[in-house]
Design a protein around this motif. Structure first.
Motif, mmCIF file in Angstrom:
data_model
loop_
_atom_site.group_PDB
_atom_site.id
_atom_site.type_symbol
_atom_site.label_atom_id
_atom_site.label_comp_id
_atom_site.label_asym_id
_atom_site.label_seq_id
_atom_site.Cartn_x
_atom_site.Cartn_y
_atom_site.Cartn_z
ATOM 1 N N SER A 29 0.847 -1.197 0.000
ATOM 2 C CA SER A 29 0.000 0.000 0.000
ATOM 3 C C SER A 29 0.876 1.239 0.000
ATOM 4 O O SER A 29 0.922 2.006 0.941
ATOM 5 N N SER A 30 1.597 1.416 -1.067
ATOM 6 C CA SER A 30 2.634 2.442 -1.122
ATOM 7 C C SER A 30 2.150 3.626 -1.927
ATOM 8 O O SER A 30 1.016 3.680 -2.399
ATOM 9 N N SER A 31 3.070 4.586 -2.105
ATOM 10 C CA SER A 31 2.713 5.756 -2.903
ATOM 11 C C SER A 31 2.502 5.384 -4.361
ATOM 12 O O SER A 31 2.051 6.207 -5.163
ATOM 13 N N ASN A 32 2.809 4.126 -4.750
ATOM 14 C CA ASN A 32 2.467 3.670 -6.096
ATOM 15 C C ASN A 32 0.962 3.719 -6.329
ATOM 16 O O ASN A 32 0.511 3.787 -7.472
ATOM 17 N N CYS A 33 0.189 3.668 -5.253
ATOM 18 C CA CYS A 33 -1.261 3.815 -5.398
ATOM 19 C C CYS A 33 -1.575 5.173 -6.021
ATOM 20 O O CYS A 33 -2.428 5.277 -6.916
ATOM 21 N N VAL B 241 -3.239 6.452 -9.809
ATOM 22 C CA VAL B 241 -4.286 7.453 -10.007
ATOM 23 C C VAL B 241 -3.812 8.554 -10.949
ATOM 24 O O VAL B 241 -4.514 8.940 -11.898
ATOM 25 N N LEU B 242 -2.610 9.066 -10.707
ATOM 26 C CA LEU B 242 -2.099 10.172 -11.516
ATOM 27 C C LEU B 242 -1.825 9.735 -12.953
ATOM 28 O O LEU B 242 -2.058 10.503 -13.898
ATOM 29 N N ASN B 243 -1.363 8.514 -13.124
ATOM 30 C CA ASN B 243 -1.118 8.027 -14.482
ATOM 31 C C ASN B 243 -2.417 7.737 -15.213
ATOM 32 O O ASN B 243 -2.497 7.897 -16.436
ATOM 33 N N LEU B 244 -3.445 7.311 -14.487
ATOM 34 C CA LEU B 244 -4.750 7.121 -15.118
ATOM 35 C C LEU B 244 -5.372 8.454 -15.534
ATOM 36 O O LEU B 244 -6.293 8.490 -16.339
ATOM 37 N N ASN B 245 -4.830 9.547 -14.973
ATOM 38 C CA ASN B 245 -5.283 10.895 -15.339
ATOM 39 C C ASN B 245 -4.427 11.494 -16.444
ATOM 40 O O ASN B 245 -4.579 12.662 -16.786
ATOM 41 N N GLY C 135 22.893 -6.771 1.844
ATOM 42 C CA GLY C 135 22.130 -7.962 1.498
ATOM 43 C C GLY C 135 20.649 -7.650 1.580
ATOM 44 O O GLY C 135 20.241 -6.750 2.305
ATOM 45 N N SER C 136 19.822 -8.364 0.841
ATOM 46 C CA SER C 136 18.396 -8.053 0.874
ATOM 47 C C SER C 136 17.587 -9.206 0.316
ATOM 48 O O SER C 136 18.048 -9.923 -0.581
ATOM 49 N N LEU C 137 16.388 -9.386 0.864
ATOM 50 C CA LEU C 137 15.384 -10.225 0.227
ATOM 51 C C LEU C 137 14.458 -9.317 -0.590
ATOM 52 O O LEU C 137 14.480 -8.097 -0.445
ATOM 53 N N SER C 138 13.641 -9.910 -1.436
ATOM 54 C CA SER C 138 12.843 -9.129 -2.395
ATOM 55 C C SER C 138 11.359 -9.293 -2.120
ATOM 56 O O SER C 138 10.892 -10.394 -1.820
ATOM 57 N N ASN C 139 10.634 -8.197 -2.218
ATOM 58 C CA ASN C 139 9.175 -8.272 -2.169
ATOM 59 C C ASN C 139 8.604 -7.661 -3.438
ATOM 60 O O ASN C 139 9.182 -6.748 -4.024
ATOM 61 N N SER C 140 7.480 -8.178 -3.868
ATOM 62 C CA SER C 140 6.826 -7.670 -5.079
ATOM 63 C C SER C 140 5.838 -6.582 -4.693
ATOM 64 O O SER C 140 5.137 -6.685 -3.678
ATOM 65 N N GLY C 141 5.789 -5.532 -5.493
ATOM 66 C CA GLY C 141 4.871 -4.435 -5.239
ATOM 67 C C GLY C 141 3.930 -4.213 -6.395
ATOM 68 O O GLY C 141 4.124 -4.730 -7.492
ATOM 69 N N MET C 142 2.901 -3.435 -6.132
ATOM 70 C CA MET C 142 1.915 -3.119 -7.149
ATOM 71 C C MET C 142 2.486 -2.090 -8.116
ATOM 72 O O MET C 142 3.155 -1.140 -7.706
ATOM 73 N N SER C 143 2.245 -2.262 -9.375
ATOM 74 C CA SER C 143 2.744 -1.351 -10.396
ATOM 75 C C SER C 143 2.058 0.006 -10.286
ATOM 76 O O SER C 143 0.863 0.105 -10.007
ATOM 77 N N GLY C 144 2.842 1.053 -10.535
ATOM 78 C CA GLY C 144 2.270 2.396 -10.591
ATOM 79 C C GLY C 144 1.741 2.757 -11.961
ATOM 80 O O GLY C 144 1.282 3.881 -12.161
ATOM 81 N N CYS D 32 -9.669 6.769 9.192
ATOM 82 C CA CYS D 32 -8.458 6.584 8.392
ATOM 83 C C CYS D 32 -8.644 5.457 7.384
ATOM 84 O O CYS D 32 -9.327 4.460 7.670
ATOM 85 N N LYS D 33 -8.024 5.615 6.220
ATOM 86 C CA LYS D 33 -8.060 4.585 5.184
ATOM 87 C C LYS D 33 -6.646 4.312 4.687
ATOM 88 O O LYS D 33 -5.780 5.187 4.724
ATOM 89 N N SER D 34 -6.449 3.097 4.202
ATOM 90 C CA SER D 34 -5.179 2.792 3.549
ATOM 91 C C SER D 34 -5.092 3.580 2.247
ATOM 92 O O SER D 34 -6.106 3.984 1.662
ATOM 93 N N MET D 35 -3.864 3.773 1.775
ATOM 94 C CA MET D 35 -3.695 4.487 0.509
ATOM 95 C C MET D 35 -4.362 3.752 -0.635
ATOM 96 O O MET D 35 -4.866 4.372 -1.573
ATOM 97 N N TYR D 36 -4.356 2.417 -0.569
ATOM 98 C CA TYR D 36 -5.012 1.668 -1.644
ATOM 99 C C TYR D 36 -6.493 2.026 -1.704
ATOM 100 O O TYR D 36 -7.031 2.308 -2.791
ATOM 101 N N ASP D 37 -7.159 2.028 -0.548
ATOM 102 C CA ASP D 37 -8.599 2.277 -0.528
ATOM 103 C C ASP D 37 -8.941 3.726 -0.871
ATOM 104 O O ASP D 37 -9.909 3.995 -1.589
ATOM 105 N N MET D 38 -8.142 4.677 -0.369
ATOM 106 C CA MET D 38 -8.469 6.076 -0.668
ATOM 107 C C MET D 38 -8.250 6.373 -2.156
ATOM 108 O O MET D 38 -9.019 7.115 -2.780
ATOM 109 N N CYS D 39 -7.199 5.776 -2.745
ATOM 110 C CA CYS D 39 -6.960 5.998 -4.168
ATOM 111 C C CYS D 39 -8.008 5.300 -5.031
ATOM 112 O O CYS D 39 -8.330 5.783 -6.128
ATOM 113 N N ALA D 40 -8.536 4.191 -4.534
ATOM 114 C CA ALA D 40 -9.629 3.533 -5.256
ATOM 115 C C ALA D 40 -10.847 4.452 -5.330
ATOM 116 O O ALA D 40 -11.536 4.513 -6.364
ATOM 117 N N LEU D 41 -11.110 5.184 -4.251
ATOM 118 C CA LEU D 41 -12.231 6.132 -4.254
ATOM 119 C C LEU D 41 -11.995 7.248 -5.271
ATOM 120 O O LEU D 41 -12.904 7.619 -6.017
#
Length: 837
Positions: free
Chosen positions: A160-164, A168-172, A427-436, A570-579
């Protein structure tokens, strides 16, 4: 134990100790009544602040209320495969931060003047509708390059990052891109111009093979406190190599020293390049380089002497390669490093960079400079690191490159126990994130230049302002900034240079017409928003995060599980950006048919099957829910990593025009010739050679030294990460906010320990206590950065002619002046005055 619980327990114990009084309902007046056990559940979360480590924390809750937070206490805690990832005081205070009085509880709309902090609550529907309609209006009226998502790192979410907001901005239709960051802007460019990444040094395990460690502005014990952070790796490395000699060079005696070093050399801020050049002179003029490292320099580097540049120029002229031919006009064999340091050839009128010359500038004595040179030359395996503090100066690019030169002059880079001057690899492990999603806008500005983009974005160019993505050097950006989205970002005002100056720009809402802030707390930057969106805190979030970018040698993943439901509205960034996306008519494209849980399940599966995570312990289970029960997965890579091994020992060219390490940078020489600079600003130029640049408000700036006799340098405290956690009272009690001053200077100014003082520059005045200590060099003041900007509500004026900042924010004093090459921040270059308040 919670402080409240401790006080209750203390009261109960003192009651039990009395002979009379403290009656109970039982027949035994002195018996303490039994407290019924409280049923607690625990979940795993993480501290996602921008310190470089996303430390896991164990969160205990009861009946929907967080009761306490503990650090990782799993495993047998043996350094290596199994050590604990213990959070520092910041992570352990997350309960206090989550329940802070200034939590944003509901969406709000500004009703007063920008910056006054006057808002009224609104519904989520109104907030989303307003943002959607304003976004579409601004894009239609001014174009998408007038919309900016501000640089911000107040929360390093995984999913639930700023990629949310990117979605939105790219869809605009897209938004203006940024490059660089406040931490590493100049060092990133300096390292790339030399031929490597700024964090591609040997890892700290390689110190087992070293006999000399030199840290220039390197302070991991305060910067990287995590139990799986660089600071812990550093302590283990020097403990496991008792023969290692440790030399630290810093204006301040930091917690990375405190007896762990053999020698501390106080240095004047911004003069690291002069020190490096004085050392280089000893190495070259003595004939040591010719005897010990010339063959290395000839084979792996270009620019050391005249012949190497002459050979490169001939090679490029004969190549037929258009890209190489483009650099030929900027290759001048007379501009070589050896001649520059020795003061010969083209540089004869400038004089040699002798230890005597360097000592007058940097404050390290001539004999100590010669001693440093001798130790480097006699070391079997010298490990040199240049910390990021060196890069946050007006001359940061060249200061970093000048320090990097010392490693290459040894001729030993690529050998066990030797580094290249860069920060250590991790060193680092990897996590997958949602595309912006894809951004149709190709232009980008430096993160630091957004005030210019508000005032004159339409005329900004590559030649004058470092704009990237335009057709040529003189094609203007063509749009002023009209909308800013500050997502978990206090960089709008607090972390940016000249807080008073940027506040004045932002106050005028006819310039930037829309400011949206998404945060958890009412930060100084949030007060300048038109619309405020209340984010969920980490302890209210489900997420999947990795160890971040500077967690040391231990990599890990944390499957976060919300300890409580979102507080208030309060809402997560994912939910507020969905709105917002839904109000734009883009809801389906935004969600792709998945809710937050659906995205997490999908991204967890990608993470689980990522080959980089194959060594995680315990192995990642089949489902995200199972991973949440386990919480933490770790993997320690116990293999020493040697800087530039693939180039020196593997034959793979580095990413420079020449394919070699460039002591003379072709890219910097080209930009120095083609770009436009301001001759009235001292130090505003780019050289292909790394060289000491005297700058505005530097040590040797005679224009400001009389009225502002002290150099002010910022540092990172253990009580904040940048400005995050400033609003936690426990941390303000534990870590003092005071300006450090040497006893000799304090005596001269008539100041004593704890005296309230005013410190001022041309830009503003701050008020706070003074800490008199020999742990800072004479002539230097040191102040922990990140305190919250708070102009005195009474309007009281300071000596600078500005309202006094009683919050003590260092950026009330710093200058907005983008650096020559990276267009980055020079926030450690300051001239100030100090007096009793």
């Amino acid at each position: 134990m919670e402080r409240r619980s401790f006080l209750k327990a203390s009261a109960a114990l003192s009651c039990a100790a009395t002979i009379t009084g403290c009656k109970t309902s039982s027949d035994e007046p002195n018996k303490v009544p039994e407290v019924p056990p409280v049923e607690e559940t625990h979940t795993w979360s993480a501290c996602l602040v921008n310190c470089g480590s996303n430390c896991p924390v164990k969160v205990f809750s009861s009946d929907g209320v967080i009761t306490r937070v503990e650090a990782d206490n799993e495993t047998t805690d043996e350094y290596g495969d199994n050590h604990q990832i213990r959070a520092c005081a910041r992570g352990r205070s997350l309960r206090q931060r989550t329940y802070a009085p200034d939590r944003l509880k509901t969406p709000m709309r500004r009703v007063g003047k920008r910056g006054e902090g006057k808002f009224v609550p609104i519904s989520w529907d109104e907030a989303a509708s307003t943002i959607a309609s304003e976004l579409q209006r601004i894009a239609n009226e001014y174009g998408n390059k007038s919309i900016l998502k501000l640089y911000g790192t107040g929360a390093y979410y995984g999913f639930s990052s700023s990629n949310c907001f990117n979605r939105v901005l790219n869809l605009n239709g897209g938004f203006l891109n940024i490059y660089g960051n406040y931490s590493w802007a100049q060092q990133n460019e300096a390292a790339a111009a030399t031929g490597f990444g700024s964090t591609s040094g040997s890892n700290l395990l390689a110190l087992q093979d070293s006999d000399l460690f030199i840290g220039l502005g390197y302070n991991p014990s305060e910067m990287r406190q995590s139990g799986s952070g660089e600071g812990y790796d550093y302590l283990q490395a020097i403990k496991n190599n008792p023969e290692l000699e440790v030399i630290m060079i810093d204006p301040r005696y930091t917690d990375s020293m405190t007896g762990k070093e053999d020698t501390w050399y106080p240095i004047r801020p911004g003069t690291d390049a002069a020190l490096a050049e004085g050392i280089a002179y000893e190495m070259i003029s003595s004939g040591w380089v010719d005897t010990h490292s010339k063959s290395f320099l000839d084979k792996y580097c270009v620019g050391y002497d005249r012949q190497s540049l002459a050979n490169l120029k001939a090679e490029f002229e004969q190549s037929g390669d258009e890209q190489k031919l483009a650099y030929v006009p900027y290759i001048n064999p007379d501009e070589n490093y050896q001649d520059y340091i020795l003061g010969q050839g083209k540089f004869v009128n400038e004089g040699a960079r002798t230890p005597e010359w360097a000592a007058k500038i940097c404050g390290v004595s001539e004999s100590n400079i010669k001693n440093l040179a001798s130790k480097i030359m006699n070391a079997r395996a010298p490990f040199i690191i240049t910390g990021a503090g060196v890069n946050r100066h007006a001359n940061g690019e060249q200061a970093m490159r000048s320090c990097y030169m010392l490693s290459f002059l040894t001729g030993k880079v690529g050998q066990p126990g030797v580094s290249n001057g860069a920060l250590p690899s991790q060193g680092s492990l990897s996590n997958s994130g949602m595309s912006g999603l894809s951004n149709p806008v190709k232009e980008s500005i430096s993160f630091f230049t957004f005030p210019d983009a508000i005032e004159r974005g339409h005329e900004m160019t590559a030649r004058k302002d470092g704009i990237r993505g335009t057709e040529d050097l003189d094609t203007p950006l063509g749009a002023d900034l009209k909308a800013i989205f500050a997502i978990n970002s206090n960089a709008l005002v607090n972390q940016h240079s000249d807080s008073n100056g940027i506040s004045k720009i932002l106050e005028d809402d006819t310039k930037c017409e829309l400011i949206v802030s998404c945060d958890c707390w009412m930060t100084p930057s949030a007060k300048f928003a038109d619309i405020l969106l209340p984010d969920t805190s980490w302890l209210e979030s489900n997420d999947l995060v990795n160890d971040s970018y500077a967690s040391g040698i231990m990599g890990y993943l944390v499957a976060m599980k919300a300890a409580i439901d979102p507080l208030w509205e309060c809402k997560s960034m994912y939910d507020m950006c969905a709105l917002i996306a839904d109000k734009m008519g883009k809801g389906g494209e935004y969600t792709e048919g998945k809710d937050e849980a659906g995205w997490l399940a999908e991204l967890y599966e990608k993470t689980r099957t990522n080959a980089n995570n194959a060594n995680a312990q315990p192995p990642l289970p089949a489902t995200y829910e199972e991973a949440q029960e386990q919480g933490v997965f770790r993997a320690f890579n116990g293999t020493p990593v040697v800087a530039l091994d693939s180039y020196i020992n593997g034959g793979n060219p580095v990413n420079t025009p020449s394919g070699k390490i460039e002591l003379f940078s072709l890219k910097m020489a080209q930009k120095g010739a083609e770009w436009e600079f301001d001759d009235t600003i001292k130090g505003d130029y780019i050289s292909g050679l790394p060289m000491y640049q005297a700058t505005w408000e530097g040590y040797d700036d005679e224009d400001t030294s009389e009225d502002y006799p002290y150099q002010l340098v910022g540092y990172h405290t253990k009580g904040r990460t940048h400005s995050s956690y400033h609003n936690v009272p426990w941390l303000r009690e534990a870590v003092e906010d005071a300006v450090w001053m040497n006893p000799m200077d304090a005596g001269k100014e008539g100041l004593t320990q704890g005296t309230k003082v005013q410190v001022w520059s041309k830009r503003g005045t701050i008020e706070l206590p003074v800490r008199v200590t020999p742990r800072v060099a004479p002539g230097v003041l040191a102040l922990g950065q990140g305190a919250w900007y708070q102009p005195d509500p009474t309007g009281r004026m300071g000596p600078s002619g500005h309202v006094v900042d009683i919050g003590g924010c260092i950026n009330t004093l710093t200058r907005y002046q983008p650096s020559p090459f990276a267009k980055g921040n020079p926030q450690h270059t300051n001239r100030v005055q100090i007096a009793k308040a």
